[in-house]
Design a protein around this motif. Structure first.
Motif, PDB file in Angstrom:
ATOM      1  N   ALA A 164       0.849  -1.216   0.000  1.00 19.77           N
ATOM      2  CA  ALA A 164       0.000   0.000   0.000  1.00 19.77           C
ATOM      3  C   ALA A 164       0.875   1.253   0.000  1.00 19.77           C
ATOM      4  CB  ALA A 164      -0.916  -0.013   1.224  1.00 19.77           C
ATOM      5  N   THR A 165       1.991   1.212   0.739  1.00 25.18           N
ATOM      6  CA  THR A 165       2.873   2.386   0.785  1.00 25.18           C
ATOM      7  C   THR A 165       3.574   2.574  -0.557  1.00 25.18           C
ATOM      8  OG1 THR A 165       3.208   1.988   3.131  1.00 25.18           O
ATOM      9  CG2 THR A 165       4.748   3.486   2.070  1.00 25.18           C
ATOM     10  N   GLY A 166       3.978   1.459  -1.184  1.00 32.58           N
ATOM     11  CA  GLY A 166       4.619   1.543  -2.498  1.00 32.58           C
ATOM     12  C   GLY A 166       3.689   2.227  -3.501  1.00 32.58           C
ATOM     13  N   GLU A 167       2.406   1.837  -3.470  1.00 30.40           N
ATOM     14  CA  GLU A 167       1.440   2.448  -4.405  1.00 30.40           C
ATOM     15  C   GLU A 167       1.233   3.924  -4.080  1.00 30.40           C
ATOM     16  OE1 GLU A 167      -2.137   0.105  -4.512  1.00 30.40           O
ATOM     17  OE2 GLU A 167      -0.967  -1.655  -5.130  1.00 30.40           O
ATOM     18  N   PHE A 168       1.204   4.227  -2.788  1.00 27.98           N
ATOM     19  CA  PHE A 168       1.045   5.630  -2.371  1.00 27.98           C
ATOM     20  C   PHE A 168       2.245   6.466  -2.853  1.00 27.98           C
ATOM     21  CE2 PHE A 168       2.731   8.348   1.148  1.00 27.98           C
ATOM     22  CZ  PHE A 168       1.951   9.479   0.880  1.00 27.98           C
ATOM     23  N   PHE A 169       3.442   5.973  -2.641  1.00 25.35           N
ATOM     24  CA  PHE A 169       4.641   6.699  -3.114  1.00 25.35           C
ATOM     25  C   PHE A 169       4.570   6.924  -4.622  1.00 25.35           C
ATOM     26  CE2 PHE A 169       7.821   5.311   0.450  1.00 25.35           C
ATOM     27  CZ  PHE A 169       7.385   6.364   1.234  1.00 25.35           C
ATOM     28  N   SER A 170       4.208   5.831  -5.298  1.00 20.85           N
ATOM     29  CA  SER A 170       4.208   5.859  -6.749  1.00 20.85           C
ATOM     30  C   SER A 170       3.216   6.905  -7.277  1.00 20.85           C
ATOM     31  CB  SER A 170       3.845   4.448  -7.226  1.00 20.85           C
ATOM     32  OG  SER A 170       3.710   4.434  -8.572  1.00 20.85           O
TER      33      SER A 170
ATOM     34  N   SER B 171       3.883  -1.469  15.314  1.00 23.81           N
ATOM     35  CA  SER B 171       2.740  -2.301  15.691  1.00 23.81           C
ATOM     36  C   SER B 171       1.908  -2.652  14.446  1.00 23.81           C
ATOM     37  CB  SER B 171       1.888  -1.514  16.691  1.00 23.81           C
ATOM     38  OG  SER B 171       0.525  -1.604  16.370  1.00 23.81           O
ATOM     39  N   ASN B 172       1.491  -3.903  14.368  1.00 30.80           N
ATOM     40  CA  ASN B 172       0.686  -4.333  13.213  1.00 30.80           C
ATOM     41  C   ASN B 172      -0.648  -3.600  13.152  1.00 30.80           C
ATOM     42  OD1 ASN B 172       2.618  -6.094  12.503  1.00 30.80           O
ATOM     43  ND2 ASN B 172       1.473  -7.972  12.966  1.00 30.80           N
ATOM     44  N   TYR B 173      -1.176  -3.240  14.310  1.00 37.38           N
ATOM     45  CA  TYR B 173      -2.464  -2.538  14.323  1.00 37.38           C
ATOM     46  C   TYR B 173      -2.318  -1.201  13.587  1.00 37.38           C
ATOM     47  CZ  TYR B 173      -6.938  -0.779  15.912  1.00 37.38           C
ATOM     48  OH  TYR B 173      -8.220  -0.281  15.938  1.00 37.38           O
ATOM     49  N   THR B 174      -1.223  -0.498  13.883  1.00 41.66           N
ATOM     50  CA  THR B 174      -0.958   0.779  13.199  1.00 41.66           C
ATOM     51  C   THR B 174      -0.803   0.546  11.694  1.00 41.66           C
ATOM     52  OG1 THR B 174       0.132   1.599  15.158  1.00 41.66           O
ATOM     53  CG2 THR B 174       0.675   2.707  13.113  1.00 41.66           C
ATOM     54  N   GLN B 175      -0.050  -0.484  11.337  1.00 37.99           N
ATOM     55  CA  GLN B 175       0.176  -0.754   9.911  1.00 37.99           C
ATOM     56  C   GLN B 175      -1.145  -1.047   9.199  1.00 37.99           C
ATOM     57  OE1 GLN B 175       3.685  -3.077   8.761  1.00 37.99           O
ATOM     58  NE2 GLN B 175       4.129  -3.392  10.901  1.00 37.99           N
ATOM     59  N   TRP B 176      -1.992  -1.834   9.856  1.00 36.01           N
ATOM     60  CA  TRP B 176      -3.266  -2.194   9.228  1.00 36.01           C
ATOM     61  C   TRP B 176      -4.158  -0.966   9.018  1.00 36.01           C
ATOM     62  CZ3 TRP B 176      -8.129  -2.440  12.095  1.00 36.01           C
ATOM     63  CH2 TRP B 176      -9.211  -2.747  11.263  1.00 36.01           C
ATOM     64  N   VAL B 177      -4.317  -0.181  10.080  1.00 40.32           N
ATOM     65  CA  VAL B 177      -5.214   0.979   9.985  1.00 40.32           C
ATOM     66  C   VAL B 177      -4.736   1.931   8.888  1.00 40.32           C
ATOM     67  CG1 VAL B 177      -5.976   3.061  11.197  1.00 40.32           C
ATOM     68  CG2 VAL B 177      -6.011   0.874  12.380  1.00 40.32           C
ATOM     69  N   ILE B 178      -3.449   2.212   8.876  1.00 43.15           N
ATOM     70  CA  ILE B 178      -2.931   3.190   7.903  1.00 43.15           C
ATOM     71  C   ILE B 178      -2.945   2.608   6.487  1.00 43.15           C
ATOM     72  CG2 ILE B 178      -0.926   4.621   7.281  1.00 43.15           C
ATOM     73  CD1 ILE B 178      -2.652   5.592   9.688  1.00 43.15           C
ATOM     74  N   GLN B 179      -2.721   1.312   6.389  1.00 44.45           N
ATOM     75  CA  GLN B 179      -2.796   0.667   5.065  1.00 44.45           C
ATOM     76  C   GLN B 179      -4.192   0.862   4.451  1.00 44.45           C
ATOM     77  OE1 GLN B 179      -1.876  -3.594   5.323  1.00 44.45           O
ATOM     78  NE2 GLN B 179      -3.956  -3.975   4.664  1.00 44.45           N
ATOM     79  N   GLU B 180      -5.234   0.714   5.272  1.00 40.76           N
ATOM     80  CA  GLU B 180      -6.598   0.882   4.758  1.00 40.76           C
ATOM     81  C   GLU B 180      -6.817   2.314   4.264  1.00 40.76           C
ATOM     82  OE1 GLU B 180      -8.800  -1.730   4.350  1.00 40.76           O
ATOM     83  OE2 GLU B 180      -6.924  -2.746   4.852  1.00 40.76           O
ATOM     84  N   VAL B 181      -6.234   3.277   4.975  1.00 40.81           N
ATOM     85  CA  VAL B 181      -6.357   4.681   4.551  1.00 40.81           C
ATOM     86  C   VAL B 181      -5.580   4.890   3.249  1.00 40.81           C
ATOM     87  CG1 VAL B 181      -5.857   7.081   5.162  1.00 40.81           C
ATOM     88  CG2 VAL B 181      -6.683   5.501   6.936  1.00 40.81           C
ATOM     89  N   LEU B 182      -4.379   4.305   3.184  1.00 43.71           N
ATOM     90  CA  LEU B 182      -3.516   4.507   2.002  1.00 43.71           C
ATOM     91  C   LEU B 182      -4.144   3.933   0.724  1.00 43.71           C
ATOM     92  CD1 LEU B 182       0.099   3.715   3.288  1.00 43.71           C
ATOM     93  CD2 LEU B 182      -0.946   5.952   2.881  1.00 43.71           C
ATOM     94  N   LEU B 183      -4.969   2.884   0.896  1.00 46.45           N
ATOM     95  CA  LEU B 183      -5.577   2.262  -0.289  1.00 46.45           C
ATOM     96  C   LEU B 183      -6.688   3.133  -0.874  1.00 46.45           C
ATOM     97  CD1 LEU B 183      -5.668  -1.459   0.929  1.00 46.45           C
ATOM     98  CD2 LEU B 183      -4.205  -0.477  -0.853  1.00 46.45           C
ATOM     99  N   ASP B 184      -7.162   4.092  -0.106  1.00 42.24           N
ATOM    100  CA  ASP B 184      -8.267   4.955  -0.549  1.00 42.24           C
ATOM    101  C   ASP B 184      -7.678   6.208  -1.224  1.00 42.24           C
ATOM    102  OD1 ASP B 184     -10.450   6.552  -0.888  1.00 42.24           O
ATOM    103  OD2 ASP B 184     -11.230   6.293   1.141  1.00 42.24           O
ATOM    104  N   HIS B 185      -7.335   6.069  -2.481  1.00 43.40           N
ATOM    105  CA  HIS B 185      -6.656   7.169  -3.180  1.00 43.40           C
ATOM    106  C   HIS B 185      -7.536   8.391  -3.361  1.00 43.40           C
ATOM    107  CE1 HIS B 185      -3.056   4.722  -4.951  1.00 43.40           C
ATOM    108  NE2 HIS B 185      -3.197   4.587  -3.650  1.00 43.40           N
ATOM    109  N   ASP B 186      -8.865   8.178  -3.449  1.00 38.88           N
ATOM    110  CA  ASP B 186      -9.754   9.358  -3.575  1.00 38.88           C
ATOM    111  C   ASP B 186      -9.670  10.186  -2.303  1.00 38.88           C
ATOM    112  OD1 ASP B 186     -10.515   8.661  -6.045  1.00 38.88           O
ATOM    113  OD2 ASP B 186     -12.375   7.650  -5.428  1.00 38.88           O
ATOM    114  N   PHE B 187      -9.660   9.483  -1.162  1.00 37.58           N
ATOM    115  CA  PHE B 187      -9.530  10.225   0.106  1.00 37.58           C
ATOM    116  C   PHE B 187      -8.197  10.965   0.151  1.00 37.58           C
ATOM    117  CE2 PHE B 187      -7.520  10.418   4.259  1.00 37.58           C
ATOM    118  CZ  PHE B 187      -8.395  11.292   4.907  1.00 37.58           C
TER     119      PHE B 187
END
Ligand SMILES: Cc1ncc(COP(=O)(O)O)c(C=O)c1O
Length: 438
Positions: free
Chosen positions: A90-96, A309-325
């Motif tokens: 998700a971060t790779g796509e966000f950077f890209s 923490s995996n919880y942090t990674q999961w929550v932020i990953q879900e936000v990162l996948l929402d490119h419109d947001f």
């Protein structure tokens, strides 16, 4: 002298070295925060690099993730210490999409707790104790501890001429050659060059052409070049009609990630963190991006103690996948950041206080040298305290930025909302006018 702390030598040294000298006074200011109705004379802390401009928007999106989803099983278990695979993707796509505009391989990313930890880990893995990292001055004071405390890497402040004031860095590469000779004459090795763009504290960027020249020089001399783009999406809208006249001929901002994709060199690296552009310094997410596979393997093997923490990674990953947001978020952030910059820069212009024209970051770097009683650190500290005591505005103390010119101060423009910022600027104007009357 006998020591009664029962700590190691490094422990004793750490017990006596506060991370920054303004922390105590900052906590005091936080206990007495300005409020238009309940505490109109309260303090206005503008010393710590916090971005509070868009937290409401991000909080809503994060709460949607936690409200509407079940926590996946992987969150409860160990994962890759360099970052959960889905978070790296998700971060790779966000950077890209948002920063680098080239494809980013998730395997070139390794995470740890904030940029602080990322800088520490990278320095530990690239440099030997006693080696030197060169950093153009003025620059982020805490680099000294990040590279120094555990990795034992020394900081060399490269004195880059500050005049003429400019929104872009340009310096003669001979400065790097001279630094190399000086460092080697002192028995150390020039191992790393650290650049920050947009820069803390000046807000300057590097043109693509200049970045390429520096990269070529570093590769030729087998020196690791690391570009810290922690403020990469904290860019001012310089097309804004109130700003564009100050930026007549400027280079576009080009992420170093784009140049790295082309060079594929083991000497080029990139740092990022979610602390600033996203305004979530408390989440502690930092990331190294490098095409040096050995470095990423080393980071993974040595990095468990620094993992997020995996919880942090999961929550932020879900936000990162929402490119419109993300698109809406960064649009809103840029508008608000530009407005904050205008409030501060127009005040300084009206007061005839010189400041460095910025392309981005959370700061304005301003010259208050006319008010120094003496051109020394002591003189700077006296003025810094006087501003706090008379106005309640806490700006960043000057210690540790590493440059030789006296009287320049960093003011954080994103720690207050626009109404509070206007109050701060009114107080600063009154202070300066009284000071000038003598
Ligand atoms: C240039 C730079 N690097 C690193 C950091 C530390 O960031 P983090 O909170 O992600 O550790 C900061 C914070 O101010 C910074 O300005």
């Amino acid at each position: 002298m006998p020591d009664s702390t029962h700590l190691s030598n490094k422990g004793i040294s750490a017990s006596k070295s506060p991370m920054r000298i303004d922390l105590e006074i900052y906590y005091e200011a936080m206990e007495n925060l300005y409020h238009s109705e309940t505490n109109p004379d309260g303090a206005l802390p503008m010393n710590v690099a916090e971005n509070h401009l868009c937290w409401d928007m991000l909080r809503n999106r994060i709460e949607k993730v936690t409200r509407e989803n079940t926590i996946p099983d992987w969150v409860a278990s160990y994962t890759d210490p360099a970052g959960a695979p889905s978070f790296r993707e998700a971060t790779g796509e966000f950077f890209s999409k948002f920063l680098m505009h080239v494809p980013v391989n998730p395997d070139s990313l390794a995470f740890s707790g904030g940029a602080t930890s990322t800088i520490e880990m990278t320095s530990f893995l690239l440099a030997n104790p006693g080696d030197t990292a060169v950093i153009p001055a003025p620059s982020y004071p805490v680099y000294t501890g990040d590279i120094g405390t555990l990795p034992e890497v020394k900081r060399f402040d490269l004195q880059v001429p500050s005049m003429p004031l400019s929104s872009e860095y340009q310096f003669d590469l001979q400065l790097l050659q001279d630094a190399k000779e000086k460092i080697e004459a002192n028995g150390s090795a020039f191992r790393m060059l650290i650049l920050t763009q947009p820069d803390n504290p000046t807000g300057r960027i590097y043109s693509e052409d200049f970045l390429r020249k520096i990269a070529d020089w570093c590769i030729e001399h087998q020196i690791h070049l690391i570009v810290n783009e922690i403020y990469g999406l904290s860019q001012l809208d310089i097309k804004n009609p109130s700003l564009n006249k100050y930026y007549p001929e400027v280079s576009p901002f080009i992420s170093f990630g784009k140049i790295m994709a082309e060079y594929q060199s083991p000497f080029l690296h990139f740092w990022y963190s979610f602390s600033k552009d996203f305004g979530i310094s408390g989440f502690r997410i930092g990331v190294l991006h490098s095409h040096n596979e050995d470095l990423i393997h080393a980071y993974r093997n040595a990095g468990l103690g620094h993992s997020i923490s995996n919880y942090t990674q999961w929550v932020i990953q879900e936000v990162l996948l929402d490119h419109d947001f993300l698109k809406a978020f960064f649009k809103s952030f840029q508008q608000k950041l530009t407005e904050s910059y205008l409030i501060v820069s127009q005040t300084l212009q009206n007061l005839n206080i010189p400041f460095n024209p910025s392309r981005g970051s959370l700061f304005v770097w301003m010259d208050l040298s006319e008010f120094l009683d003496e051109e020394s650190l002591k003189g700077e500290e006296k003025l810094w305290l006087e501003i706090y005591e008379k106005t309640g505005i806490l700006i960043t103390p000057t210690n540790g930025f590493g440059h030789t010119e006296k009287g320049w101060y960093r003011i954080v423009i994103t720690s207050l909302n626009h109404e509070e910022l206007k109050v701060a600027m009114k107080r600063l104007s009154d202070f300066i006018q009284i000071k000038r009357k003598g």
